[in-house]
Scaffold this motif. Structure first.
Motif, short mmCIF file in Angstrom:
data_model
loop_
_atom_site.label_atom_id
_atom_site.label_comp_id
_atom_site.label_asym_id
_atom_site.label_seq_id
_atom_site.Cartn_x
_atom_site.Cartn_y
_atom_site.Cartn_z
N LEU A 30 30.84 -17.84 -13.17
CA LEU A 30 30.83 -17.82 -14.39
C LEU A 30 29.66 -20.10 -14.24
O LEU A 30 29.01 -19.76 -15.14
N GLN A 78 26.23 -20.54 -14.19
CA GLN A 78 25.33 -20.17 -15.23
C GLN A 78 25.06 -22.29 -15.53
O GLN A 78 23.91 -22.11 -16.79
N PHE A 79 25.83 -23.27 -15.59
CA PHE A 79 25.24 -24.59 -15.43
C PHE A 79 25.01 -25.10 -14.45
O PHE A 79 25.64 -25.62 -13.51
N HIS A 126 25.43 -28.55 -13.39
CA HIS A 126 26.51 -29.48 -13.63
C HIS A 126 27.36 -29.03 -11.91
O HIS A 126 26.26 -28.33 -11.07
N HIS A 140 40.66 -27.77 -20.62
CA HIS A 140 40.09 -26.45 -20.89
C HIS A 140 40.54 -24.85 -20.24
O HIS A 140 39.74 -24.12 -19.11
N VAL A 161 24.04 -10.36 -17.12
CA VAL A 161 23.68 -11.54 -17.84
C VAL A 161 22.54 -11.91 -18.97
O VAL A 161 22.86 -11.86 -19.86
N TYR A 202 31.34 -11.27 -18.49
CA TYR A 202 30.25 -12.16 -19.44
C TYR A 202 30.74 -13.02 -19.97
O TYR A 202 30.73 -13.54 -21.08
N HIS A 238 33.99 -14.37 -21.48
CA HIS A 238 34.33 -16.03 -21.40
C HIS A 238 33.21 -16.97 -21.54
O HIS A 238 33.48 -18.11 -20.98
N ILE A 239 31.77 -16.55 -21.55
CA ILE A 239 31.23 -17.96 -20.92
C ILE A 239 30.68 -18.72 -22.56
O ILE A 239 30.41 -20.24 -22.36
N GLN A 271 33.65 -20.01 -24.08
CA GLN A 271 34.34 -20.94 -23.51
C GLN A 271 33.57 -21.92 -22.92
O GLN A 271 33.98 -23.44 -23.40
N LEU A 272 33.31 -21.42 -22.12
CA LEU A 272 32.43 -22.52 -20.87
C LEU A 272 31.51 -23.79 -21.80
O LEU A 272 31.04 -24.28 -21.23
N GLU A 273 30.48 -22.56 -22.33
CA GLU A 273 29.61 -23.34 -22.77
C GLU A 273 30.19 -24.64 -23.67
O GLU A 273 29.29 -25.70 -24.26
N ALA A 300 33.37 -26.23 -23.36
CA ALA A 300 33.27 -27.14 -22.40
C ALA A 300 32.46 -28.02 -21.78
O ALA A 300 32.87 -28.98 -22.35
N LEU A 301 31.27 -27.72 -21.77
CA LEU A 301 30.52 -28.14 -21.19
C LEU A 301 29.27 -28.63 -21.89
O LEU A 301 28.63 -29.29 -21.48
N ALA A 310 27.53 -27.57 -23.19
CA ALA A 310 25.64 -27.22 -22.58
C ALA A 310 25.52 -25.58 -22.96
O ALA A 310 26.10 -24.57 -22.96
N THR A 311 23.95 -25.46 -22.59
CA THR A 311 23.93 -23.39 -22.38
C THR A 311 23.63 -22.50 -21.81
O THR A 311 22.85 -23.75 -20.22
N ALA A 312 24.19 -22.02 -20.87
CA ALA A 312 24.48 -20.88 -20.43
C ALA A 312 22.61 -20.85 -19.72
O ALA A 312 21.85 -20.48 -20.71
N SER A 313 22.28 -20.61 -18.43
CA SER A 313 21.16 -20.73 -17.85
C SER A 313 20.47 -19.83 -18.51
O SER A 313 19.42 -18.53 -18.76
N GLY A 314 21.83 -18.23 -18.73
CA GLY A 314 20.73 -16.32 -18.85
C GLY A 314 20.44 -16.11 -17.67
O GLY A 314 19.59 -14.63 -17.99
N GLU A 315 20.56 -16.72 -16.75
CA GLU A 315 19.77 -16.37 -15.29
C GLU A 315 20.17 -15.19 -14.48
O GLU A 315 21.58 -15.58 -14.83
#
Lengths: 283, 283
Positions: free
Chosen positions: A38, A41-42, A45, A99, B85, B104, B107-108, B110-112, B114-115, B117-122
């Motif tokens: 996961l 995906q960033f 960072h 988190h 993804v 995927y 959880h993504i 929640q991480l977006e 937390a950070l 930021a947007t997941a790259s989606g790659e």
């Protein structure tokens, strides 16, 4: 490192890297695997990673929460990936100021519903000895891969499920080891050398086993780079020699009907997943 | 196998095993790891597992949905773990008649958050070459572990981050290989043999490196069983010899202040996680 409290900066590259915890009542491998997947995906960072395995008591869980809360008070909120199975331990961990990403709780209800059954709630055994026969087959495969590394032994090639062939330094050894250790595949590996190229024939010991062979190639520049690190300035490492060997190896794979692929930019995990699929090896 | 359509049976042991799919646009390792961890929570159930890695086109995704729907029509609904993804591919896969567990998507978000930021989606790169330096360190470590297996070479013991020591067949080799391959740890391993026990001293080449040593022991009956499989009927494999070696090895660990543990009922993953923690090896 993360104690540079109170500093507000813009841009991820300037702020202190958040601490990422991987918490588990077992080895922590599952939490690390999905957590790290996961986090890829960033890509911009940075993270500081800490794995805490074998959390089995409420007291340990409380100590970890204390650590997390301390970090949260003075730096970015930590990210906490947990695969803890025990209800009490999960309840404690979920109270931290990080988190909390609960990789267990998020999915177990769906599976309980799908299987119309209740989860056992016992601590993770996914990376324990588990199925003793399957585990033993992995250990046997590691031993086999060690003994049959780089053509060292042809004693038991007939037992091989797979024989990786390639010129030197194309990734045969780590791939065979990965397939043995993770999947219990009896994987031998055998080098293609000058003598084979000048004879334009696969090594004799392989001939009865061609249907189990899989070939690796690489890019000449990549192979050149790897060989230069090992034996700088030698003919062996020269770009001309690398091109010659790769060209001949590929020709040999083709004329013998040996499936092959270019592993230059692939990881052992990717090479292994591809081989398992293409050779239809059960694992 | 699962096409025994229409048969209704009671009890999990009689019904056909549901097919479990691990779907990924990368190697499938992450889906397998968390999926299998969750399935161990249902120990009475049987499953038939299929990993489909490298799903990169909508057409492939549709073919897989077709397979899943076919199975769902004639047997138990398949369980589908996905780490795909790509949004379009996920949308297609989620339409199947299987139980879709999206590792995927769950959880993504929640991480977006937390950070911020947007997941790259790659497509997943977790098990690709990724960080080239880290990847190279793993490959170097595999080579090192091969060269320094079973005391074969003492050439570069000073480079070792860890030296595993134990009598024969206590699990040194697969543990060293696991630590090298998964964590890039430069792990040598060195056997304790008769000569060491009669001298009551660790092998000389280890003496400058005692602080890097970690000892393994086992249970005499377990070691006896393993050695019997390898060399049945020999003194080497006898229970008396196994007891003697294990007792002496443990005594040697203690008197030299070498940390150690009993690996008899542990997997390489558990042994490795414990060693990483106790030796504070960064990975």
């Amino acid at each position: 490192m993360t104690n540079t409290s109170g500093l507000k900066t813009t841009g991820a590259e300037r702020s202190p890297a958040p601490v990422v915890f991987f918490l588990s009542n077992s080895t922590g491998i599952t939490a690390e695997t999905l957590g790290n997947t996961l986090l890829t995906q960033f890509p911009g960072h940075r993270f500081e990673r800490r794995t805490i395995p074998f959390i089995t008591t409420a007291e340990e869980a409380r100590r970890i929460v204390h650590t997390i809360d301390g970090l949260a008070a003075t730096g970015p909120r930590p990210i906490v990936f947990s695969t803890a199975v025990n209800r009490d331990i999960r309840a404690i961990l979920s109270q931290s100021k990080g988190h909390f990403v609960d990789l267990y709780d998020a999915h177990i209800a769906q599976l309980e519903s799908a299987l119309q059954a209740t989860a056992s709630g016992e601590a993770g055994k996914a990376h324990g000895v588990g199925d003793a026969i399957r585990y033993q087959s992995r250990m046997t495969a590691v031993e086999y891969a060690m003994e049959h590394d780089d053509g060292q032994s042809i004693r038991a090639l007939s037992r091989a499920a797979l024989i990786l062939i390639a010129p030197s330094r194309c990734g045969k050894t780590p791939t065979a080891m990965y397939l043995a250790l993770q999947h219990g595949i009896l994987a031998a590996n055998f080098p293609l050398i000058e003598e084979d190229f000048s004879r334009q024939s696969l090594p004799d010991p392989l001939l009865p086993h061609i249907h189990k062979c899989f070939g690796l190639t690489s890019l000449p520049v990549r192979l050149n780079q790897i060989r230069q690190e090992r034996r700088p300035g030698t003919t062996y490492a020269s770009l001309a020699q690398c091109s010659y060997e790769l060209r001949n190896a590929e020709e040999m794979y083709r004329s013998n009907g040996v499936p092959y692929m270019n592993s230059a930019s692939m990881s052992v995990e990717e090479i292994s997943a591809t081989i398992l699929q293409r050779m239809q090896l059960s694992h």
